[in-house]
Design a protein around this motif. Sequence first.
Motif, PDB file in Angstrom:
ATOM      1  N   ASP A   1       0.854  -1.184   0.000  1.00  0.00           N
ATOM      2  CA  ASP A   1       0.000   0.000   0.000  1.00  0.00           C
ATOM      3  C   ASP A   1       0.889   1.232   0.000  1.00  0.00           C
ATOM      4  OD1 ASP A   1      -2.299  -1.594   0.218  1.00  0.00           O
ATOM      5  OD2 ASP A   1      -2.171  -1.611   2.403  1.00  0.00           O
ATOM      6  N   PHE A   2       0.532   2.225  -0.779  1.00  0.00           N
ATOM      7  CA  PHE A   2       1.267   3.483  -0.868  1.00  0.00           C
ATOM      8  C   PHE A   2       0.231   4.593  -0.747  1.00  0.00           C
ATOM      9  CE2 PHE A   2       3.858   6.741  -3.098  1.00  0.00           C
ATOM     10  CZ  PHE A   2       5.108   6.500  -2.554  1.00  0.00           C
ATOM     11  N   ILE A   3       0.077   5.148   0.453  1.00  0.00           N
ATOM     12  CA  ILE A   3      -0.984   6.120   0.702  1.00  0.00           C
ATOM     13  C   ILE A   3      -0.405   7.402   1.295  1.00  0.00           C
ATOM     14  CG2 ILE A   3      -2.797   4.382   0.997  1.00  0.00           C
ATOM     15  CD1 ILE A   3      -2.520   4.759   4.003  1.00  0.00           C
ATOM     16  N   GLY A   4      -1.151   8.474   1.203  1.00  0.00           N
ATOM     17  CA  GLY A   4      -0.697   9.733   1.763  1.00  0.00           C
ATOM     18  C   GLY A   4      -1.482  10.890   1.203  1.00  0.00           C
ATOM     19  N   SER A   5      -0.873  12.065   1.235  1.00  0.00           N
ATOM     20  CA  SER A   5      -1.549  13.244   0.714  1.00  0.00           C
ATOM     21  C   SER A   5      -0.540  14.230   0.150  1.00  0.00           C
ATOM     22  CB  SER A   5      -2.393  13.903   1.803  1.00  0.00           C
ATOM     23  OG  SER A   5      -1.563  14.357   2.844  1.00  0.00           O
ATOM     24  N   PHE A   6      -1.024  14.992  -0.815  1.00  0.00           N
ATOM     25  CA  PHE A   6      -0.236  16.041  -1.448  1.00  0.00           C
ATOM     26  C   PHE A   6      -0.820  17.391  -1.072  1.00  0.00           C
ATOM     27  CE2 PHE A   6       0.413  12.374  -4.206  1.00  0.00           C
ATOM     28  CZ  PHE A   6       1.788  12.404  -4.389  1.00  0.00           C
ATOM     29  N   GLN A   7       0.053  18.357  -0.915  1.00  0.00           N
ATOM     30  CA  GLN A   7      -0.332  19.746  -0.800  1.00  0.00           C
ATOM     31  C   GLN A   7       0.122  20.402  -2.106  1.00  0.00           C
ATOM     32  OE1 GLN A   7       1.607  18.256   1.903  1.00  0.00           O
ATOM     33  NE2 GLN A   7      -0.412  17.572   2.548  1.00  0.00           N
ATOM     34  N   SER A   8       0.122  21.712  -2.195  1.00  0.00           N
ATOM     35  CA  SER A   8       0.453  22.352  -3.466  1.00  0.00           C
ATOM     36  C   SER A   8       1.892  22.077  -3.913  1.00  0.00           C
ATOM     37  CB  SER A   8       0.209  23.851  -3.395  1.00  0.00           C
ATOM     38  OG  SER A   8       1.017  24.440  -2.407  1.00  0.00           O
ATOM     39  N   LYS A   9       2.832  21.970  -2.995  1.00  0.00           N
ATOM     40  CA  LYS A   9       4.245  21.776  -3.366  1.00  0.00           C
ATOM     41  C   LYS A   9       4.928  20.599  -2.673  1.00  0.00           C
ATOM     42  CE  LYS A   9       4.562  25.468  -5.958  1.00  0.00           C
ATOM     43  NZ  LYS A   9       4.702  25.378  -7.381  1.00  0.00           N
ATOM     44  N   THR A  10       4.274  19.974  -1.695  1.00  0.00           N
ATOM     45  CA  THR A  10       4.876  18.858  -0.972  1.00  0.00           C
ATOM     46  C   THR A  10       3.864  17.731  -0.802  1.00  0.00           C
ATOM     47  OG1 THR A  10       4.230  19.729   1.190  1.00  0.00           O
ATOM     48  CG2 THR A  10       6.412  20.371   0.354  1.00  0.00           C
ATOM     49  N   GLY A  11       4.387  16.567  -0.469  1.00  0.00           N
ATOM     50  CA  GLY A  11       3.531  15.420  -0.190  1.00  0.00           C
ATOM     51  C   GLY A  11       4.225  14.488   0.788  1.00  0.00           C
ATOM     52  N   SER A  12       3.430  13.667   1.472  1.00  0.00           N
ATOM     53  CA  SER A  12       3.998  12.704   2.406  1.00  0.00           C
ATOM     54  C   SER A  12       2.974  11.618   2.679  1.00  0.00           C
ATOM     55  CB  SER A  12       4.421  13.373   3.707  1.00  0.00           C
ATOM     56  OG  SER A  12       3.292  13.934   4.342  1.00  0.00           O
ATOM     57  N   GLY A  13       3.478  10.504   3.193  1.00  0.00           N
ATOM     58  CA  GLY A  13       2.579   9.413   3.520  1.00  0.00           C
ATOM     59  C   GLY A  13       3.332   8.201   4.024  1.00  0.00           C
ATOM     60  N   THR A  14       2.667   7.059   3.934  1.00  0.00           N
ATOM     61  CA  THR A  14       3.229   5.803   4.422  1.00  0.00           C
ATOM     62  C   THR A  14       3.107   4.720   3.362  1.00  0.00           C
ATOM     63  OG1 THR A  14       1.123   5.125   5.380  1.00  0.00           O
ATOM     64  CG2 THR A  14       2.641   6.345   6.812  1.00  0.00           C
ATOM     65  N   TRP A  15       3.918   3.697   3.505  1.00  0.00           N
ATOM     66  CA  TRP A  15       3.763   2.500   2.704  1.00  0.00           C
ATOM     67  C   TRP A  15       3.796   1.312   3.649  1.00  0.00           C
ATOM     68  CZ3 TRP A  15       7.555  -1.172   2.839  1.00  0.00           C
ATOM     69  CH2 TRP A  15       8.829  -0.770   3.265  1.00  0.00           C
ATOM     70  N   THR A  16       3.044   0.260   3.315  1.00  0.00           N
ATOM     71  CA  THR A  16       2.933  -0.905   4.185  1.00  0.00           C
ATOM     72  C   THR A  16       2.934  -2.174   3.358  1.00  0.00           C
ATOM     73  OG1 THR A  16       1.552   0.397   5.680  1.00  0.00           O
ATOM     74  CG2 THR A  16       1.549  -1.988   6.003  1.00  0.00           C
ATOM     75  N   PHE A  17       3.829  -3.101   3.705  1.00  0.00           N
ATOM     76  CA  PHE A  17       3.864  -4.425   3.086  1.00  0.00           C
ATOM     77  C   PHE A  17       3.419  -5.408   4.158  1.00  0.00           C
ATOM     78  CE2 PHE A  17       6.880  -7.906   1.307  1.00  0.00           C
ATOM     79  CZ  PHE A  17       5.810  -8.576   0.750  1.00  0.00           C
ATOM     80  N   ASN A  18       2.113  -5.618   4.226  1.00  0.00           N
ATOM     81  CA  ASN A  18       1.528  -6.438   5.288  1.00  0.00           C
ATOM     82  C   ASN A  18       2.056  -7.867   5.304  1.00  0.00           C
ATOM     83  OD1 ASN A  18      -0.125  -4.394   6.362  1.00  0.00           O
ATOM     84  ND2 ASN A  18      -1.597  -4.703   4.714  1.00  0.00           N
ATOM     85  N   GLY A  19       2.310  -8.449   4.132  1.00  0.00           N
ATOM     86  CA  GLY A  19       2.766  -9.835   4.055  1.00  0.00           C
ATOM     87  C   GLY A  19       4.104 -10.072   4.723  1.00  0.00           C
ATOM     88  N   ALA A  20       4.941  -9.050   4.811  1.00  0.00           N
ATOM     89  CA  ALA A  20       6.264  -9.197   5.414  1.00  0.00           C
ATOM     90  C   ALA A  20       6.422  -8.376   6.681  1.00  0.00           C
ATOM     91  CB  ALA A  20       7.335  -8.799   4.404  1.00  0.00           C
ATOM     92  N   GLY A  21       5.374  -7.698   7.094  1.00  0.00           N
ATOM     93  CA  GLY A  21       5.469  -6.872   8.297  1.00  0.00           C
ATOM     94  C   GLY A  21       6.414  -5.698   8.134  1.00  0.00           C
ATOM     95  N   MET A  22       6.562  -5.198   6.901  1.00  0.00           N
ATOM     96  CA  MET A  22       7.446  -4.060   6.633  1.00  0.00           C
ATOM     97  C   MET A  22       6.608  -2.822   6.371  1.00  0.00           C
ATOM     98  SD  MET A  22      10.129  -5.963   4.077  1.00  0.00           S
ATOM     99  CE  MET A  22      11.223  -4.596   3.899  1.00  0.00           C
ATOM    100  N   ASP A  23       7.158  -1.676   6.756  1.00  0.00           N
ATOM    101  CA  ASP A  23       6.481  -0.419   6.467  1.00  0.00           C
ATOM    102  C   ASP A  23       7.496   0.709   6.449  1.00  0.00           C
ATOM    103  OD1 ASP A  23       7.078  -0.010   9.142  1.00  0.00           O
ATOM    104  OD2 ASP A  23       5.015  -0.072   9.806  1.00  0.00           O
ATOM    105  N   GLY A  24       7.014   1.889   6.146  1.00  0.00           N
ATOM    106  CA  GLY A  24       7.889   3.041   6.103  1.00  0.00           C
ATOM    107  C   GLY A  24       7.118   4.293   5.723  1.00  0.00           C
ATOM    108  N   THR A  25       7.862   5.330   5.439  1.00  0.00           N
ATOM    109  CA  THR A  25       7.278   6.609   5.088  1.00  0.00           C
ATOM    110  C   THR A  25       7.821   7.080   3.736  1.00  0.00           C
ATOM    111  OG1 THR A  25       9.015   7.826   6.237  1.00  0.00           O
ATOM    112  CG2 THR A  25       7.024   7.317   7.485  1.00  0.00           C
ATOM    113  N   TRP A  26       7.146   8.046   3.162  1.00  0.00           N
ATOM    114  CA  TRP A  26       7.641   8.700   1.952  1.00  0.00           C
ATOM    115  C   TRP A  26       7.376  10.196   2.041  1.00  0.00           C
ATOM    116  CZ3 TRP A  26       4.131  11.370  -1.009  1.00  0.00           C
ATOM    117  CH2 TRP A  26       2.786  11.005  -0.922  1.00  0.00           C
ATOM    118  N   ASN A  27       8.214  10.955   1.394  1.00  0.00           N
ATOM    119  CA  ASN A  27       8.094  12.408   1.317  1.00  0.00           C
ATOM    120  C   ASN A  27       8.345  12.833  -0.120  1.00  0.00           C
ATOM    121  OD1 ASN A  27       7.800  13.377   4.169  1.00  0.00           O
ATOM    122  ND2 ASN A  27       9.611  12.098   4.352  1.00  0.00           N
TER     123      ASN A  27
END
Length: 127
Positions: free
Chosen positions: A97-123
């Motif tokens: 999953d790659f979810i989050g939100s964008f503003q006019s010039k920036t964006g951020s969110g999270t990613w989740t790999f449920n099958g392996a218990g891995m996750d993280g963030t993105w900017n």
Amino acid sequence: MKKVLLLLLIISTTVFSTSCSKDDDNPNPYVGNWTGTIDGGFVGTWTGKILPNGNFSGKVITNQSSPDHDFSLSGQVNQNGDLVGTMKNTTFNITTDFIGSFQSKTGSGTWTFNGAGMDGTWNSSKN
């Protein structure tokens, strides 16, 4: 005098209507090219594009030793800037999953790999 007033009325109406039309040309303010980073279980950079209809696509380049660890991105960005998408690696059949939100010039969110218990963030930032 009436001709002058009529002419001024026509000119002001034309100026007002053309100045307002610019706002309607691109109803999605997030349209364009974006670049950013991902952190967590996978670390790297990503590039993506948001189209006028809200379609989102891109690519993640991980800091792994092989391009086999890279991911493609796809999803949809709504009028509020909310992204619902996936990050997919076809070599290892991984979809996150790659979810989050964008503003006019920036964006951020999270990613989740449920099958392996891995996750993280993105900017990101808009180019």
